[in-house]
Design a protein around this motif. Structure first.
Motif, short mmCIF file in Angstrom:
data_model
loop_
_atom_site.label_atom_id
_atom_site.label_comp_id
_atom_site.label_asym_id
_atom_site.label_seq_id
_atom_site.Cartn_x
_atom_site.Cartn_y
_atom_site.Cartn_z
N VAL A 1 40.65 45.20 41.90
CA VAL A 1 39.61 45.92 42.65
C VAL A 1 39.78 45.61 44.13
CG1 VAL A 1 37.88 45.97 40.81
CG2 VAL A 1 37.97 44.03 42.36
N GLU B 1 37.67 44.69 46.40
CA GLU B 1 37.00 43.47 46.87
C GLU B 1 37.89 42.25 46.63
OE1 GLU B 1 35.60 45.90 45.25
OE2 GLU B 1 33.68 46.42 46.16
N GLU B 2 38.56 42.24 45.46
CA GLU B 2 39.39 41.09 45.11
C GLU B 2 40.68 41.10 45.94
OE1 GLU B 2 38.38 38.61 43.56
OE2 GLU B 2 40.30 37.57 43.63
N VAL C 1 40.94 41.98 49.02
CA VAL C 1 40.62 41.38 50.31
C VAL C 1 40.47 39.87 50.17
CG1 VAL C 1 38.97 41.35 52.22
CG2 VAL C 1 39.54 43.49 51.11
N ALA C 2 39.87 39.43 49.07
CA ALA C 2 39.69 38.00 48.85
C ALA C 2 41.04 37.29 48.78
CB ALA C 2 38.90 37.76 47.56
N ASN D 1 42.69 37.23 52.18
CA ASN D 1 42.07 36.22 53.05
C ASN D 1 42.65 34.84 52.76
OD1 ASN D 1 40.41 37.77 54.60
ND2 ASN D 1 38.57 37.40 53.39
N LEU E 1 46.13 34.59 54.10
CA LEU E 1 46.18 34.42 55.56
C LEU E 1 45.79 33.01 55.98
CD1 LEU E 1 44.78 37.86 56.73
CD2 LEU E 1 47.08 36.97 57.09
N TYR F 1 37.06 26.69 50.01
CA TYR F 1 36.75 28.05 49.56
C TYR F 1 37.77 28.56 48.53
CZ TYR F 1 35.15 32.82 49.50
OH TYR F 1 34.66 34.03 49.07
N ASP G 1 36.82 27.14 45.27
CA ASP G 1 35.64 27.80 44.74
C ASP G 1 36.01 29.16 44.15
OD1 ASP G 1 32.63 28.17 44.57
OD2 ASP G 1 33.19 29.89 45.81
N ASN H 1 32.27 38.10 47.62
CA ASN H 1 32.95 39.31 48.11
C ASN H 1 32.38 39.73 49.47
OD1 ASN H 1 34.50 39.41 45.83
ND2 ASN H 1 33.31 41.01 44.82
N ASP I 1 33.94 37.75 52.12
CA ASP I 1 35.30 38.17 52.42
C ASP I 1 35.35 39.52 53.12
OD1 ASP I 1 36.64 35.95 51.52
OD2 ASP I 1 36.66 36.62 49.45
N LEU I 2 34.42 40.41 52.79
CA LEU I 2 34.49 41.76 53.35
C LEU I 2 33.76 41.90 54.68
CD1 LEU I 2 33.93 43.85 50.10
CD2 LEU I 2 35.99 43.85 51.50
#
Lengths: 250, 94
Positions: A43, A45-46, A48-49, A52, A55, A137, A140, B37, B40-41
Motif C-alpha cells: 500500500v 502508506e507502507e 512511504v514508511a 523513510n 533514507l 522508530y 517500532d 502512517n 510518515d506521510l
C-alpha cells in the motif's frame, strides 16, 4: 551523493575505520534493499514508511563512509568482496513478511549498538546519538508489523513464521566481535537482543526460531567480505549508473 | 487489501500553532498504524509536534444542501462583528 559537507572531516584510520565501514555498509546495503520496495509496496502508506526508513539509513551510511574515505567511491566503486556488511541486510526482500523479519532482527540489533555507542565518548558517539532516535522508530515499525502479521490471519502468521525461520541463521553474525568496536560486549548485546526479540514474538503469538545461528551450519561472514548469492546482482544494480556515467550528478 | 482498510482523517499540530489542523487522510488497519502512517506521510519535513487520527466514519459533516439554512443567515448581521467599539486613545496593542 555529492554535496556532502563532511568531506573535510578528519578521516578515521585502522580498526576504527574498519568499524565505520562495517556499520556504514550495513546501513547502505539495507537502505538499498528497502529502496527496492519503491513502486512495489503493498500500500502507498507502507511504501512511504519503508522509503523513510531507507533514507534514515542512507543518511547514517553517508556519515559513516565519509569518515573512511570518499563516500561515492566507497559506495559505487568497490567490488563485492570489499563490502563489510552483515549477510542479514543483503538478503532479498522476499515477501513483505521477509522484509519485516529482516527489519525486526536488524533494527533491534542496530538500536542496541547505537544506544551503546551514544553512551560512550568514541568517534561514533555524535552520530549514534542522532541515529538512535531513528532506529527507535525502525524498531517500532518492525514490532508493530510483527504483532499484526503474527496475530493476523492464518496466512500472515505462516508467512511471518517462515520468514523468521529463513533469516534466523543470519542473526548469529551480528554478535561476532567487530574490530574497532571494542567497547561493545557482544555477549551482553546478544542477551539484550534476545530478550527484546522474545518479548515481541511472545506478544505476536510466535515462537523464537530454533536452529543454529553460529558455527558450521550457520551463515555469516559478511564482515569478512564473503557474501551470499544475490548480493552481486544487488551491487551491480546499485553501482551501474555511477560506473556508466562517472562523476554524473543531478 | 487496501479496500478493506478504513480511512482515517489526520490532524497535525504545527510547531508554532496552538490547535490541530486537518492535514489529509490515509488508509490504515487500525488506529496505532494510522498514527504511524500519519507520522510518515504528513510530518516528514518537520511539520508537526502532535498528531490526531480520527476514523473518517466518525466525522459528522454538514451537508451542502443545508448550506443556506446553516450559514446564510449570518451573512447580514454585521453587528455580530466587534467593529462597533471606539478604541480609546492610548491603547496601543488592541
Amino acid at each position: 551523493m555529492t554535496g556532502t559537507d563532511t568531506t573535510d572531516t578528519a578521516r578515521l584510520t585502522g580498526a576504527t575505520a574498519a568499524a565505520a565501514l562495517a556499520l556504514g555498509d550495513d546501513a547502505l546495503i539495507l537502505s538499498h534493499r528497502l529502496g527496492e520496495w519503491a513502486g512495489h509496496a503493498p500500500v502507498l502508506e507502507e511504501e512511504v514508511a519503508l522509503a523513510n526508513i531507507a533514507l534514515d539509513l542512507l543518511g547514517q551510511a553517508r556519515i559513516l563512509l565519509s569518515l573512511v574515505g570518499d563516500e561515492d567511491e566507497l559506495a559505487f566503486l568497490r567490488e563485492e568482496r570489499s563490502f563489510r556488511n552483515l549477510q542479514l541486510v543483503e538478503q532479498p526482500n522476499g515477501d513483505f513478511a521477509h522484509t519485516i523479519a529482516r527489519q525486526l532482527y536488524f533494527s533491534f540489533y542496530q538500536h542496541e549498538v547505537y544506544g551503546e555507542l551514544a553512551r560512550g565518548d568514541g568517534p561514533f558517539a555524535p552520530l549514534a546519538a542522532k541515529a538512535v532516535k531513528e532506529t527507535a522508530y525502525h524498531r517500532d515499525h518492525a514490532e508493530q508489523w510483527t504483532l499484526r502479521l503474527g496475530d493476523g490471519t492464518e496466512e500472515s502468521r505462516s508467512r511471518m513464521r517462515a520468514a523468521l525461520d529463513a533469516l534466523w541463521k543470519f542473526t548469529g553474525e551480528m554478535f561476532q566481535p567487530v574490530d574497532g568496536l571494542d567497547g561493545l560486549d557482544p555477549a551482553a548485546l546478544e542477551q539484550r537482543w534476545l530478550a527484546a526479540l522474545t518479548g515481541v514474538l511472545d506478544r505476536a503469538g510466535l515462537d523464537l526460531p530454533q536452529g543454529p545461528r553460529t558455527g558450521a551450519w550457520a551463515a555469516g561472514a559478511g564482515r569478512q567480505g564473503l557474501h551470499t548469492e544475490s548480493f552481486g546482482r544487488m551491487v551491480a544494480e546499485m553501482q551501474h549508473l555511477h560506473r556508466s556515467h562517472p562523476g554524473a550528478s543531478w | 487489501m487496501t479496500q478493506n482498510w478504513p480511512l482515517w482523517e489526520v490532524f497535525v499540530r504545527s510547531r508554532r500553532g496552538l490547535s490541530h489542523t486537518h492535514a489529509g487522510s490515509l488508509h490504515a488497519p487500525d488506529a496505532e498504524m494510522a498514527l504511524r502512517n500519519a507520522r510518515d506521510l504528513y510530518t516528514r519535513r518537520g511539520e508537526g509536534i502532535s498528531i490526531w487520527v480520527v476514523p473518517s466514519t466518525e466525522i459528522t459533516a454538514s451537508s451542502p444542501d443545508e448550506r443556506d439554512p446553516f450559514f446564510a443567515p449570518s451573512a447580514d448581521k454585521p453587528y455580530r462583528h466587534p467593529t462597533f467599539y471606539d478604541i480609546p486613545e492610548g491603547v496601543s496593542h488592541l
